[in-house]
Every structure is written in C-alpha cells, then in structure tokens.
Motif scaffolding. Structure first.
Motif, short mmCIF file in Angstrom:
data_model
loop_
_atom_site.label_atom_id
_atom_site.label_comp_id
_atom_site.label_asym_id
_atom_site.label_seq_id
_atom_site.Cartn_x
_atom_site.Cartn_y
_atom_site.Cartn_z
N GLU A 28 -35.77 -35.84 5.37
CA GLU A 28 -36.72 -35.22 4.21
C GLU A 28 -36.35 -36.23 2.70
OE1 GLU A 28 -36.87 -30.99 3.70
OE2 GLU A 28 -36.05 -31.04 1.55
N ARG A 60 -44.79 -31.24 4.10
CA ARG A 60 -44.01 -30.84 2.77
C ARG A 60 -43.22 -29.77 2.98
NH1 ARG A 60 -47.14 -33.27 -1.75
NH2 ARG A 60 -45.69 -32.20 -3.03
N SER A 61 -42.18 -29.76 2.39
CA SER A 61 -41.20 -28.41 2.36
C SER A 61 -41.79 -27.61 1.38
CB SER A 61 -39.59 -28.93 1.91
OG SER A 61 -39.01 -27.88 1.62
N ASP A 63 -39.96 -25.11 -0.05
CA ASP A 63 -38.92 -25.00 -0.94
C ASP A 63 -38.81 -25.83 -2.00
OD1 ASP A 63 -38.41 -22.43 0.52
OD2 ASP A 63 -37.11 -23.30 1.90
N SER A 64 -38.89 -27.06 -1.68
CA SER A 64 -38.64 -28.32 -2.41
C SER A 64 -39.48 -28.99 -2.93
CB SER A 64 -37.43 -28.94 -2.03
OG SER A 64 -37.68 -29.63 -0.79
N ARG A 68 -41.33 -34.29 4.40
CA ARG A 68 -40.31 -34.38 5.47
C ARG A 68 -41.06 -34.64 6.83
NH1 ARG A 68 -39.83 -27.85 6.29
NH2 ARG A 68 -42.14 -27.37 6.92
#
Length: 503
Positions: A28, A60-61, A63-64, A68
C-alpha cells in the motif's frame, strides 16, 4: 550506455515503474509518496495510477484511499479488469478533506482542477454573492490543494536560508514569513509562506511541487523534508467578520493578540476536545482573515464549527472565481498567470526575477547566509531590473467611448477576473508589456489589472494603452500606472480592538 526508450513510451514506462512499487512486502502506498519517489507531479501520478486501477492492476483502500496491491491481478493471476462504463472507466479526481462539505453546497456544478484536486469555481451560478461575502462579511475557501512540506532537524533553518530569499535567522517561533525562491540564475521558481512552528520545525506551503528541489538543496544537512500535502487540510476564513467567527469556532487562541502573519495553536470547536488546529493570520484576499491548518481526520469538524459560528455573521462558502477577484484587488500575483516559474518557462524571456514579478521586497541581500541565486540578484541590484509588476487603472470614460462606437454600454461589469494576457502599449506606440489579470472591481467601481511592463514605463502616473475586447474587435484603451494594492483596508493588519467592517 543504457538504450534510450523510443519516443512516446514515457507514459508506459512511468506506469510500469509505479506498478513495480506494489509488492507483497509493500502492498500500500499514498499518492504523495509515489509521486515523490518517482519524481512525478501528483496529478501525473494520479492519472497513471487511475489507468492501472481501471485495469484492475491496483485498488484503493476504502479507509485511507491509499493505492494498494491487488493479489491475483492481471499479469499476476486470473482476476479480470474492474468494471467499466461503455468500455471505459472514468478517472476520479483527487478530493480535499472538505470535499463532502463543498460538494453538498455546490449548486452551480462548476468545478476546476487545482493540482489534480477538484475544487469549486463558484457555489452559485455567478460569484457575486461570494465576492461580497468576503468584502462585507466573511467567506470560507478550501485551499487544501496547496503543497505542504514539513522541514525538521537541527539544520532546518540553515536549509531555508539556503533555499529562500528571506532571512530566516530573524524568524521567530509563532510567526509566518512570506518569501520567494530562485534558481542559480536568480530567476523566480515560486513564492509561498513558511510557518515557524518550533525552533527546528517549519511548514512550507507552495503552489507547485518542490520536494526534490528542497531535498537536493539540503543534501548533507541534518534535516528532513516531508511532504504532508495529503495529511493537512486548509481553510481560509476571510473578511471583516472573520475574527468573530474564528473566536466562536475554536478554543485556546487569543485572536485579539494575533498580529498580521502570526500563528497560534488551538482546538477545533467552542470547547476543548475537537482536535488540534493551527491558525495563521494570513490569506490571499487582502482583507482581515485567517487560515486554518488541520489534520485531515479533523477537517470536517473544523468546517462544521466555522459554518455554525458564521450563521449570524453572513458567512458564505466562496469558490475560486471569487478568490481570484479579491486577490487582484489586493494586488497579489499568481504563479503561471502573472509570472511564469523558471522551472517550466519554455523560453528564456519568460523567466523573471523576484523584483520583476513585484516580489523584490522578499529578497534580503543583506543577510549573512548564502542562498541560491544570490550572486545573480546582486548583479540585478546594481544594474536594475528590466521589468516591473505594476497596477493599472483603465479610464472608465475611455471604455464608454469605445463601446459607444458600437452602440453598447461597456460589457465588463459583473464579469469574473480574466487571466488572458493582453498587450500593453506606450500611447500610440510599441508594446511595452502585458496585462495578465484584470476585471471591473464591484467594490472600487474601477477597471483594474496587474501588468508586467518595461521598467522605464513603470513610474506611478505613467499613461499606457491596454488592449481590450470591444464587441468582436480589439481596441486600445487609455490606462495609467497606479499603486498596488488597489484595496488595502486597515482591518487587514489591525490588532485588538475588534476592527469595524468599514475600516
């Protein structure tokens, strides 16, 4: 010698290099980290990563929002490409930490790209109300796309003194310095603010990326330069009611004691516990104002606190069109509009020095530390700059005369600021420069502009001709050189007591 890649394959090579950054050991990565490690502008890296994401090679994460690695992606397994629309998947622009709030309020649907971020041009169909809010009450502007660099270490001050034209040995903790920085030939690269947060900790804000330049200039020093652009959101609260709103929306800050270009640390919300925030008494409007620097996770709480506090003060969110109008009134130059950065000027004549861009006051040749471009700027001091940044005021009766020739009133009132450069001439003679920002100021009731002209045409009161559009034609209108800024209220720099709206 390595073989040079065929022309046209650079984008493919860059995309593959980005893809190779994702491994099971390092699955990531944040956009800013990838851009910095590969020497790319964040918007370029974002476009390339978007293509990789559209092909299902990365994800894409949730959360953040970091990018990734996707196990089993095409080329590494059997997974198919991600869903598309009509064979294509549109690339999403970057979003500031305040995007959910600004998007909900944007009635016009008018957006503009700013360093890869999608930003509101105007919340309403026209920017008039937002402009008047800034001048009569307060406007709230999302300026998060600014690049932000944290500089820490025992040699942090030494690095800034090498990079910048200002004297940072005179900077104090809790103060902000506006400065410029140059290349070795003394040509202007950028201008920006530097906050001194502690003895060995600074925060630099800039309009364009400069991480590699800062790191190169700091080679061998005990200093760390870190790109925190994505970690920090920035809101500008500008206008005569800004202080009253700021006091109600934060705690732990004595706004009455804050001088122009001071900074202070406090907390979001009228009571403690809302998250830390740094407030600087700075802005890009030429008015009383503050900028709020907050961690991305506290950004929406800050927006909500300011909006709630501003309900009784006429606060409105303001977009980039209104910001452009007030910054021209303030006589503030804009990179790539009023001057071209030497880092991407296509021809030599486009490069300017700080003095030629109207930023000569930021050059301190009496400071002890050597800095990049010093020798070239010392030579310019001895011979004088070739160009000058001036304010122009176009004669209204001249505009009426020109428009009356086609039986119309001047079609310039109610228009946003123009960034289209237009020639400036000696009266009836040769071109002596160009006007790069101009509009009819609703507050001043004058047609004003910023122009770069030959130094011998820059004296106050000098009469010049500016090319203007009249119907479908181009005509010359008489103008004169006037002092900048055009608008400079006492409240901008006043210290307690609370300044009045009409000051």
């Amino acid at each position: 010698m390595p073989r040079r890649a065929p022309q046209g394959t650079q984008a493919v090579q860059r995309a593959l290099a980005l893809l190779r950054s994702f491994t099971p050991e390092a699955p990531e990565h944040r956009l800013s980290d990838l851009a910095a490690s590969h020497g790319l502008h964040p918007s370029t890296a974002h476009r390339l990563l978007g293509v990789l994401e559209a092909e299902g090679l990365i994800g894409r994460s949730p959360d953040s929002q970091a990018y990734r690695w996707v196990p089993g992606a095409p080329g590494a397994g059997d997974a198919g490409p991600s869903p598309r629309h009509n064979g294509l998947r549109p690339l999403e622009p970057l979003r500031t930490p305040f995007h959910r709030r600004t998007a909900a309020l944007c009635e016009s649907g008018a957006w503009r790209d700013w360093s890869g971020y999608t930003c509101v041009e105007t919340y309403e169909p026209t920017p008039e109300r937002e402009y008047w809010a800034i001048r009569n009450a307060a406007g709230l502007i999302d300026v998060s796309p600014l690049f932000k660099y944290e500089i820490t270490g025992a040699d942090a001050e030494r690095l800034l003194d090498r990079l910048m034209t200002r004297d940072f040995s005179k900077s104090r903790t809790g103060r902000v310095m506006y400065t410029s920085w140059c290349n070795e030939e003394g040509h202007l690269l950028q201008d920006g603010n530097v906050q001194r947060l502690a003895r060995e900790r600074f925060l630099v804000s800039a309009a364009e990326p400069c991480l590699r330049w800062f790191e190169d200039c700091g080679w061998g020093m005990d200093v760390e330069v870190r790109d925190v652009s994505e970690e920090v959101g920035v809101l500008a609260l500008q206008g005569p009611r800004a202080r009253a709103i700021a006091e109600a929306a934060t705690t732990g800050i004595d706004f009455g004691a804050m001088r122009y270009f001071d900074l202070a640390a406090g907390e979001v919300g009228p009571v403690a516990g809302g998250g830390p925030v740094t407030v600087t008494r700075t802005g890009y409007t030429g008015d009383l104002g503050y900028e709020f620097w907050v961690a991305a996770e506290h950004a929406e709480a800050l927006w909500d606190a300011l909006v709630e506090a501003g309900q009784d003060h006429g606060l409105l969110p303001a977009g980039l069109l209104a910001l452009d109008m007030v910054r021209v009134e303030a006589g503030l130059v804009l990179i790539d509009v009023d001057y071209v950065s030497a880092s991407h000027a296509e021809i030599e004549v486009l490069k300017v020095t700080p003095a030629e861009a109207g930023l000569g006051f930021t050059v301190k040749l009496d400071k002890q530390a050597d800095f990049v471009g010093r020798r070239a700027l010392e030579l310019e001091r001895d011979r004088g700059p070739a160009w000058a940044m001036v304010g122009l005021e176009v004669d209204w009766f001249e505009l009426e005369r020109l428009w009356s020739e086609i039986d119309l009133r001047p079609q310039i009132v109610g228009q946003p600021a123009s960034r289209e450069p237009t020639p400036v001439f000696a009266p009836g003679g040769w071109q002596v420069g160009q006007c790069t920002s101009r509009f009819f100021s609703p507050l001043l009731k004058k047609y004003i502009g910023l122009a770069t002209v030959h130094a011998d045409a820059a004296a106050l009161g000098t009469e010049l001709d500016v090319e203007v559009s009249v119907g479908y034609g181009r005509r010359r209108a008489r103008a004169r050189v006037v002092r900048r800024p055009f608008f400079n209220p006492a409240r901008k720099t006043a210290v307690d007591p609370m300044p009045r709206v009409d000051e």
